[in-house]
Scaffold this motif. Structure first.
Motif, PDB file in Angstrom:
ATOM      1  N   HIS A   6       0.842  -1.196   0.000  1.00 27.95           N
ATOM      2  CA  HIS A   6       0.000   0.000   0.000  1.00 27.95           C
ATOM      3  C   HIS A   6       0.878   1.246   0.000  1.00 27.95           C
ATOM      4  CE1 HIS A   6      -3.699  -2.182   0.860  1.00 27.95           C
ATOM      5  NE2 HIS A   6      -3.010  -2.895   1.738  1.00 27.95           N
ATOM      6  N   THR A   7       0.389   2.252  -0.656  1.00 26.63           N
ATOM      7  CA  THR A   7       1.025   3.565  -0.594  1.00 26.63           C
ATOM      8  C   THR A   7      -0.017   4.519  -0.045  1.00 26.63           C
ATOM      9  OG1 THR A   7       2.401   3.090  -2.501  1.00 26.63           O
ATOM     10  CG2 THR A   7       2.150   5.407  -1.882  1.00 26.63           C
ATOM     11  N   ARG A   8       0.323   5.164   1.032  1.00 25.15           N
ATOM     12  CA  ARG A   8      -0.608   6.113   1.643  1.00 25.15           C
ATOM     13  C   ARG A   8       0.078   7.461   1.775  1.00 25.15           C
ATOM     14  NH1 ARG A   8      -2.596   1.862   6.006  1.00 25.15           N
ATOM     15  NH2 ARG A   8      -4.109   0.807   4.686  1.00 25.15           N
ATOM     16  N   ILE A   9      -0.681   8.477   1.499  1.00 20.74           N
ATOM     17  CA  ILE A   9      -0.178   9.841   1.687  1.00 20.74           C
ATOM     18  C   ILE A   9      -0.973  10.427   2.841  1.00 20.74           C
ATOM     19  CG2 ILE A   9       0.133  12.107   0.660  1.00 20.74           C
ATOM     20  CD1 ILE A   9       0.148  10.740  -2.074  1.00 20.74           C
ATOM     21  N   ALA A  10      -0.290  10.807   3.892  1.00 20.44           N
ATOM     22  CA  ALA A  10      -0.958  11.360   5.067  1.00 20.44           C
ATOM     23  C   ALA A  10      -1.607  12.696   4.714  1.00 20.44           C
ATOM     24  CB  ALA A  10       0.045  11.546   6.199  1.00 20.44           C
TER      25      ALA A  10
END
Length: 123
Positions: A6-10
């Motif tokens: 997963h790639t998450r951007i806060a």
């Protein structure tokens, strides 16, 4: 080879990125810009608040530079935010609301009559 994950951007990273882009569009410090993010029909909506310095009333435009109105600057900022936001985050940017406020001017030190006489000026 593709790796799973997963790639998450806060949200804070998105906010800070869009604040920096908006500050660059207006030429103000990033500390004078705050952003709030929201859903805009599946796109990323942005509400910006910026403190702009109040220009001196009689100041001339810098030589060789075109002076844009505040509304033209807002349109330019919206385009930059939409373009940079899409390029950096991969997210579609929806509506960008901009609220402009005036930054306080630096207060000048008050001079007394005595100080004026000491440096040769008369009241």
């Amino acid at each position: 080879m593709t790796r799973r994950g997963h790639t998450r951007i806060a949200p804070a990273a998105l906010r800070h990125t869009l604040e920096a882009v908006a500050a660059g569009a207006y030429g103000v410090p990033r500390d004078d810009v705050s952003a709030a993010l929201r859903d805009d029909a599946g796109k990323l909506g942005v509400d910006l608040q910026m403190r702009l310095p109040v220009p001196p009333l009689l100041a001339a435009a810098p030589a060789g530079r075109e002076q844009h109105s505040t509304f033209e600057q807002a349109n330019i900022a919206r385009l930059r935010i939409a373009f940079a936001g899409r390029r950096i985050t991969g997210m579609d940017i929806g509506r960008v609301n901009i609220r402009l406020t005036a930054a306080p001017r630096a207060a000048k030190a008050a001079r007394t009559d005595r100080a004026r006489k000491q440096d040769g000026r008369q009241p």
